[in-house]
Design an enzyme around this catalytic site. Structure first.
Site, PDB file in Angstrom:
ATOM      1  N   LYS A 202       1.126   4.174  -2.853  1.00  0.00           N
ATOM      2  CA  LYS A 202       0.771   5.568  -2.560  1.00  0.00           C
ATOM      3  C   LYS A 202       1.959   6.508  -2.765  1.00  0.00           C
ATOM      4  O   LYS A 202       1.791   7.665  -3.123  1.00  0.00           O
ATOM      5  CB  LYS A 202       0.211   5.685  -1.137  1.00  0.00           C
ATOM      6  CG  LYS A 202      -1.127   4.959  -0.946  1.00  0.00           C
ATOM      7  CD  LYS A 202      -2.213   5.556  -1.838  1.00  0.00           C
ATOM      8  CE  LYS A 202      -3.583   4.976  -1.563  1.00  0.00           C
ATOM      9  NZ  LYS A 202      -4.650   5.607  -2.354  1.00  0.00           N
TER      10      LYS A 202
ATOM     11  N   TYR B  14       0.835  -1.218   0.000  1.00  0.00           N
ATOM     12  CA  TYR B  14       0.000   0.000   0.000  1.00  0.00           C
ATOM     13  C   TYR B  14       0.867   1.265   0.000  1.00  0.00           C
ATOM     14  O   TYR B  14       0.639   2.194  -0.776  1.00  0.00           O
ATOM     15  CB  TYR B  14      -0.910  -0.038   1.225  1.00  0.00           C
ATOM     16  CG  TYR B  14      -1.866   1.116   1.358  1.00  0.00           C
ATOM     17  CD1 TYR B  14      -3.022   1.197   0.573  1.00  0.00           C
ATOM     18  CD2 TYR B  14      -1.642   2.130   2.280  1.00  0.00           C
ATOM     19  CE1 TYR B  14      -3.904   2.253   0.710  1.00  0.00           C
ATOM     20  CE2 TYR B  14      -2.529   3.185   2.431  1.00  0.00           C
ATOM     21  CZ  TYR B  14      -3.664   3.240   1.645  1.00  0.00           C
ATOM     22  OH  TYR B  14      -4.535   4.292   1.786  1.00  0.00           O
TER      23      TYR B  14
HETATM   24  N1  LIG Z   1      -9.441   6.061   5.283  1.00  0.00           N
HETATM   25  C1  LIG Z   1      -8.189   6.463   5.431  1.00  0.00           C
HETATM   26  O1  LIG Z   1      -7.711   6.598   6.570  1.00  0.00           O
HETATM   27  C2  LIG Z   1      -7.348   6.826   4.259  1.00  0.00           C
HETATM   28  C3  LIG Z   1      -6.103   7.436   4.508  1.00  0.00           C
HETATM   29  C4  LIG Z   1      -5.291   7.790   3.441  1.00  0.00           C
HETATM   30  C5  LIG Z   1      -5.705   7.535   2.161  1.00  0.00           C
HETATM   31  N2  LIG Z   1      -6.907   6.935   1.936  1.00  0.00           N
HETATM   32  C6  LIG Z   1      -7.264   6.688   0.539  1.00  0.00           C
HETATM   33  O2  LIG Z   1      -8.489   7.325   0.261  1.00  0.00           O
HETATM   34  C7  LIG Z   1      -9.176   6.606  -0.761  1.00  0.00           C
HETATM   35  C8  LIG Z   1     -10.585   6.278  -0.293  1.00  0.00           C
HETATM   36  O3  LIG Z   1     -10.495   5.479   0.859  1.00  0.00           O
HETATM   37  P1  LIG Z   1     -11.713   5.178   1.863  1.00  0.00           P
HETATM   38  O4  LIG Z   1     -11.140   5.231   3.222  1.00  0.00           O
HETATM   39  O5  LIG Z   1     -12.888   6.005   1.499  1.00  0.00           O
HETATM   40  O6  LIG Z   1     -11.930   3.631   1.519  1.00  0.00           O
HETATM   41  P2  LIG Z   1     -13.259   2.763   1.277  1.00  0.00           P
HETATM   42  O7  LIG Z   1     -12.767   1.364   1.308  1.00  0.00           O
HETATM   43  O8  LIG Z   1     -14.332   3.189   2.200  1.00  0.00           O
HETATM   44  O9  LIG Z   1     -13.671   3.176  -0.220  1.00  0.00           O
HETATM   45  C9  LIG Z   1     -12.923   2.808  -1.332  1.00  0.00           C
HETATM   46  C10 LIG Z   1     -13.848   2.699  -2.532  1.00  0.00           C
HETATM   47  O10 LIG Z   1     -13.052   2.303  -3.679  1.00  0.00           O
HETATM   48  C11 LIG Z   1     -13.781   1.309  -4.377  1.00  0.00           C
HETATM   49  N3  LIG Z   1     -12.882   0.458  -5.165  1.00  0.00           N
HETATM   50  C12 LIG Z   1     -12.027  -0.482  -4.700  1.00  0.00           C
HETATM   51  N4  LIG Z   1     -11.405  -1.092  -5.723  1.00  0.00           N
HETATM   52  C13 LIG Z   1     -11.867  -0.519  -6.867  1.00  0.00           C
HETATM   53  C14 LIG Z   1     -11.616  -0.734  -8.250  1.00  0.00           C
HETATM   54  N5  LIG Z   1     -10.739  -1.682  -8.674  1.00  0.00           N
HETATM   55  N6  LIG Z   1     -12.270   0.032  -9.171  1.00  0.00           N
HETATM   56  C15 LIG Z   1     -13.165   0.966  -8.742  1.00  0.00           C
HETATM   57  N7  LIG Z   1     -13.453   1.205  -7.449  1.00  0.00           N
HETATM   58  C16 LIG Z   1     -12.811   0.474  -6.515  1.00  0.00           C
HETATM   59  C17 LIG Z   1     -14.509   0.530  -3.285  1.00  0.00           C
HETATM   60  O11 LIG Z   1     -15.595  -0.220  -3.825  1.00  0.00           O
HETATM   61  C18 LIG Z   1     -14.938   1.639  -2.349  1.00  0.00           C
HETATM   62  O12 LIG Z   1     -16.198   2.175  -2.688  1.00  0.00           O
HETATM   63  C19 LIG Z   1      -8.322   5.355  -1.034  1.00  0.00           C
HETATM   64  O13 LIG Z   1      -7.485   5.586  -2.158  1.00  0.00           O
HETATM   65  C20 LIG Z   1      -7.493   5.239   0.214  1.00  0.00           C
HETATM   66  O14 LIG Z   1      -6.294   4.552  -0.023  1.00  0.00           O
HETATM   67  C21 LIG Z   1      -7.736   6.571   2.960  1.00  0.00           C
END
Ligand SMILES: NC(=O)c1ccc[n+]([C@@H]2O[C@H](COP(=O)([O-])OP(=O)(O)OC[C@H]3O[C@@H](n4cnc5c(N)ncnc54)[C@H](O)[C@@H]3O)[C@@H](O)[C@H]2O)c1
Length: 248
Positions: free
Chosen positions: A160, A156
């Site tokens: 990123k 991951y």
């Molecule tokens: N939550 C955190 O603490 C956090 C921190 C840093 C970065 N992020 C990043 O933010 C973004 C959103 O994360 P989140 O926390 O809302 O996660 P989440 O798991 O709630 O949502 C992620 C979404 O991406 C969709 N997805 C997954 N694989 C996919 C694919 N191959 N094609 C299309 N859609 C796909 C999922 O169905 C889901 O709706 C991600 O890139 C994550 O890495 C999250």
């Protein structure tokens, strides 16, 4: 005047979590919003919900960002429905955490395929229209662990960190056509991705965060709004950290 009046946005992984919140904030600011996610049904439900809440025109699309044909189709369907694609947010992301010696090759590959290659494929598909239009914004959702590294998340964190290199390279390549490319690097945000954390881990993380708490999806969405709108017209190739001071 709303900040994204008349703009159109395509947001991946927007059926829930941070992506859904970005879609809601963009719609409330006047954008026409295409919500793309793995399940077409969930994307359509989210699109209907946002349309009902904000009165904005929305579109729900099914796609897997790791498949080039899906990415091209999503861009084409957005352009067909809304006339253009002004803003792309590469938000879809997955985790498959494990210590390196236990991490399967397939788990490394799938995280790279979605988080890094998926963003490249989406940017490539959208850029065809943006470069022609000599305008556009691409926002990549990276992560604090791409900046700091994280035990148990080699796949991951690498994906990123790779997104930051992709962001800067696209920013340089597209700048002559006024297409701006930036990244947002969230810290620990309360979504389904982090809900598996045990209370003890959550408390430990909060202790490490200068602001003393995890972030909310809406706080990431506000940063994306800044990078999507006119207020950031002279900003490209940057990484905007939204992490409560966790990494400086
Ligand atoms: N939550 C955190 O603490 C956090 C921190 C840093 C970065 N992020 C990043 O933010 C973004 C959103 O994360 P989140 O926390 O809302 O996660 P989440 O798991 O709630 O949502 C992620 C979404 O991406 C969709 N997805 C997954 N694989 C996919 C694919 N191959 N094609 C299309 N859609 C796909 C999922 O169905 C889901 O709706 C991600 O890139 C994550 O890495 C999250």
């Amino acid at each position: 005047m709303k900040r994204l009046e008349g703009k159109t946005a395509l947001i991946t992984g927007a059926a829930r979590g941070i992506g859904l919140e970005i879609a809601a904030v963009f719609a409330a600011e006047g954008a026409l919003v295409a919500i793309a996610d793995l399940s077409a049904g969930e994307a359509a439900a989210a699109a209907n919900d946002i349309a009902a809440r904000t009165g904005a025109r929305t579109l729900g699309l099914g796609l897997d960002v790791s498949k080039e044909a899906d990415c091209e189709r999503a861009v084409q369907e957005t352009a067909a429905a809304f006339g253009k694609v002004d803003i792309l947010v590469n938000n879809a992301g997955i985790t498959k955490d494990n210590l390196v010696l236990r991490m399967k090759e397939a788990d490394f590959d799938s995280v790279m395929d979605v988080n890094l290659k998926g963003s490249f494929l989406m940017a490539k598909a959208a850029a065809k229209l943006m470069l022609k239009a000599r305008a556009g914004r691409i926002i990549n959702i990276s992560s604090v662990v791409g900046q700091s590294g994280q035990a148990g998340q080699a796949n991951y964190a690498a994906s990123k960190a790779g997104l930051i290199g992709l962001t800067k390279s696209l920013a340089r390549e597209f700048a002559p056509r006024q297409v701006l490319v930036n990244a947002v690097a969230p810290g620990f945000i309360r979504t389904r991705m982090t809900e598996g954390l045990k209370d003890e881990a959550r408390a430990k993380i909060s202790e490490l965060i200068p602001l003393g708490r995890m972030g909310e999806p809406g706080e990431v969405a506000k940063a994306a709004l800044f990078l999507a709108g006119d207020d950031s017209a002279y900003v490209t190739g940057q990484v905007l950290a939204v992490n409560g001071g966790l990494y400086m």
